[in-house]
Design a protein around this motif. Structure first.
Motif, short mmCIF file in Angstrom:
data_model
loop_
_atom_site.label_atom_id
_atom_site.label_comp_id
_atom_site.label_asym_id
_atom_site.label_seq_id
_atom_site.Cartn_x
_atom_site.Cartn_y
_atom_site.Cartn_z
N PRO A 169 55.95 49.55 83.48
CA PRO A 169 55.14 48.86 84.69
C PRO A 169 55.14 47.32 84.62
O PRO A 169 55.08 46.57 85.72
CB PRO A 169 53.76 49.67 84.31
CG PRO A 169 54.10 50.54 83.41
CD PRO A 169 55.38 50.48 82.76
N ALA A 170 55.34 46.67 83.47
CA ALA A 170 55.23 45.31 83.27
C ALA A 170 56.33 44.50 84.17
O ALA A 170 55.85 43.70 84.53
CB ALA A 170 55.10 45.11 81.93
N SER A 171 57.34 45.06 84.39
CA SER A 171 58.63 44.70 84.94
C SER A 171 58.73 44.96 86.40
O SER A 171 59.65 44.48 86.95
CB SER A 171 59.85 44.93 83.99
OG SER A 171 60.11 46.34 84.36
N GLY A 172 57.92 45.78 86.93
CA GLY A 172 57.63 46.30 88.13
C GLY A 172 58.59 47.49 88.21
O GLY A 172 58.83 48.02 89.62
N GLY A 173 59.00 48.07 87.33
CA GLY A 173 59.78 49.33 87.40
C GLY A 173 59.13 50.51 87.77
O GLY A 173 59.87 51.54 88.43
N CYS A 174 58.01 50.49 88.04
CA CYS A 174 57.31 51.77 88.37
C CYS A 174 56.73 51.62 89.84
O CYS A 174 56.12 52.43 90.45
CB CYS A 174 55.91 52.00 87.59
SG CYS A 174 56.33 52.20 85.73
N VAL A 175 56.99 50.60 90.58
CA VAL A 175 56.72 50.55 92.09
C VAL A 175 57.55 51.45 92.63
O VAL A 175 57.13 51.74 93.83
CB VAL A 175 57.07 48.98 92.45
CG1 VAL A 175 56.93 48.89 94.09
CG2 VAL A 175 56.14 47.97 91.71
N SER A 176 58.59 51.87 92.23
CA SER A 176 59.52 53.18 92.75
C SER A 176 58.70 54.43 92.86
O SER A 176 59.19 55.37 93.81
CB SER A 176 60.60 53.29 91.94
OG SER A 176 60.64 53.58 90.62
N LEU A 177 57.64 54.57 92.26
CA LEU A 177 57.07 55.79 92.45
C LEU A 177 56.12 55.80 93.66
O LEU A 177 55.71 57.06 94.06
CB LEU A 177 55.95 55.63 91.26
CG LEU A 177 56.59 56.34 89.70
CD1 LEU A 177 55.41 56.02 88.73
CD2 LEU A 177 57.17 57.57 89.94
N THR A 178 56.08 54.66 94.20
CA THR A 178 55.44 54.75 95.87
C THR A 178 55.94 55.91 96.62
O THR A 178 54.91 56.80 97.01
CB THR A 178 55.52 53.49 96.46
OG1 THR A 178 55.05 52.60 95.86
CG2 THR A 178 55.22 53.69 97.71
N ASN A 179 57.13 56.50 96.71
CA ASN A 179 57.60 57.24 97.56
C ASN A 179 57.33 58.74 96.89
O ASN A 179 56.86 59.51 97.72
CB ASN A 179 59.10 57.38 97.68
CG ASN A 179 59.62 56.03 98.64
OD1 ASN A 179 58.66 55.60 99.31
ND2 ASN A 179 60.61 55.63 98.52
N ASP A 180 57.23 58.93 95.36
CA ASP A 180 57.13 59.99 95.05
C ASP A 180 55.41 60.24 95.22
O ASP A 180 55.00 61.41 95.40
CB ASP A 180 57.19 59.87 93.62
CG ASP A 180 58.58 60.11 93.04
OD1 ASP A 180 59.57 60.04 93.98
OD2 ASP A 180 58.89 60.23 91.78
N ILE A 181 54.72 59.17 95.06
CA ILE A 181 53.18 59.46 95.21
C ILE A 181 52.85 59.84 96.66
O ILE A 181 52.22 60.97 96.81
CB ILE A 181 52.31 58.04 94.80
CG1 ILE A 181 52.54 57.86 93.57
CG2 ILE A 181 50.89 58.38 95.36
CD1 ILE A 181 51.97 56.62 93.06
N GLY A 235 53.19 50.71 93.07
CA GLY A 235 53.55 49.85 94.52
C GLY A 235 52.09 50.25 95.61
O GLY A 235 51.17 50.49 95.04
N ASN A 236 52.65 50.20 96.73
CA ASN A 236 51.60 50.04 97.79
C ASN A 236 50.70 51.48 98.11
O ASN A 236 49.63 51.60 98.68
CB ASN A 236 52.26 49.77 99.01
CG ASN A 236 52.45 48.18 99.24
OD1 ASN A 236 51.79 47.37 98.34
ND2 ASN A 236 53.49 47.80 99.48
N ALA A 237 51.23 52.74 97.49
CA ALA A 237 50.82 53.78 97.68
C ALA A 237 49.26 54.01 96.86
O ALA A 237 49.29 53.20 95.60
CB ALA A 237 51.60 55.09 97.00
N SER A 238 48.42 54.61 97.39
CA SER A 238 47.23 54.75 96.61
C SER A 238 46.94 56.29 96.14
O SER A 238 47.16 57.16 96.74
CB SER A 238 46.04 54.31 97.71
OG SER A 238 46.16 53.17 98.27
N LEU A 239 46.47 56.11 95.01
CA LEU A 239 46.07 57.34 94.33
C LEU A 239 44.72 57.93 94.54
O LEU A 239 44.14 57.18 95.33
CB LEU A 239 46.03 57.14 92.68
CG LEU A 239 47.35 56.72 92.00
CD1 LEU A 239 47.25 56.43 90.63
CD2 LEU A 239 48.48 57.77 92.11
#
Length: 303
Positions: A80-92, A145-149
């Motif tokens: 997350p710190a490096s922005g690597g989890c932003v890719s989870l937006t599509n999964d969410i 990312g921009n997806a909202s939980l």
């Protein structure tokens, strides 16, 4: 002798009573699971694609509160710190399109967290809202990312219980007609839970998956389910929440103790706890251990 009209009325009432009994007896629950603490458990999209888990807790936001910089830890999945989890937006978003509710689990057994005041609770709620939920802010980084939980899961296992009730109220205050904030929790089974008790007493929790493991006084002991059933009944009677879930380890390796063989759960435990009007289903720790054991596949049709 009863008149024809009276007989018809009696028959109708009997049919209604039978129907209600049948519905009550056949009440079914759902499965919840924790994901995020083992990189070998597959992706979030994989988890939702199983069609078995209507509720998935992303674990954990392990550092927060008392002026600390929040830290999200998703083990081997991404950084997350490096922005690597932003890719989870599509999964969410893909999970949510399938009707899956996704919660950010905060706390955990290995985290560093505390709330120092009511104001601190407010600051944490603002961060959670803007970083993971429906809030928008150019000054707050969104690790996923921009997806909202859909909500926040309280897995508070250490420190003081103070001000978590305030955090719950602040989070619920962000609810709108278009954006609901779900509040869930995973307390330990001794009642009342030491860390989560005041927060649970707000009555604002939607779902609570009590951890009925690693606590011999209220878990299943091989050949003896009385401690677990007694604890379940106490939680069911006392809990101010909409739904109560039976939290279990998905394999013998997933916890120190408290594992229930699938056949025992199906034949002995579920028939007893389904009588509770608050029965919601079963929570499993975790997706990784479930992959190893196939536990969810063994029980899903019976939950």
């Amino acid at each position: 002798m009863l008149s024809k009209s009276v007989r018809s009325l009696v028959i109708s009432l009997v049919i209604i009573a039978i129907s209600k009994t049948t519905i009550y007896a056949s009440k079914s629950g759902e499965l919840a699971v924790f994901w995020g603490q083992n990189g070998n458990e597959g992706t979030l999209a994989d988890t939702c694609a199983t069609k078995k888990f209507p509720y998935v807790n992303l674990a954990f936001l392990k550092v927060f509160g008392n002026g600390s910089t929040p830290i999200l830890n998703l083990a081997g999945h991404c950084d997350p710190a490096s922005g690597g989890c932003v890719s989870l937006t599509n999964d969410i978003r893909g999970c949510q399109k399938q009707g899956v509710k996704l919660m950010l689990a905060i706390g955990g057994a290995a985290g560093t967290y505390t709330l120092s005041s009511k104001l601190d609770a407010r600051h944490v709620s603002i961060y959670l809202w803007k970083a993971f939920l429906g809030g928008k802010s150019s000054s707050v980084f969104r690790p996923l990312g921009n997806a909202s939980l859909d909500g926040i899961d309280f897995d508070i296992e250490q420190g003081s219980s103070q001000f978590y009730d305030d955090l719950v109220r602040y989070l619920k205050s962000y609810c709108t007609k278009k954006h609901r904030v779900y509040i869930t929790g995973a307390p330990q089974c001794p009642y009342p839970d030491k860390q989560n008790g005041p927060a649970l007493n707000t009555g604002l929790f939607d779902y609570v998956w009590v951890q009925f493991y690693n606590n011999p006084s209220c878990e299943y002991i091989p050949g003896n389910s009385s401690n677990l059933i007694n604890s379940w009944n106490l939680w069911s009677k006392s809990l101010k929440a909409k739904k109560l879930f039976l939290g279990l380890p998905a394999s013998t390796q997933a916890a120190q103790n408290g594992f229930i063989p699938a056949d025992v759960l199906i034949s002995d435990i579920l028939p007893m706890i389904k009588h509770s009007p608050k029965y919601g289903g079963v929570m499993l720790w975790s997706k990784y251990w479930d992959d190893q054991s196939g536990y969810s596949s063994s029980i899903v049709s019976s939950v």
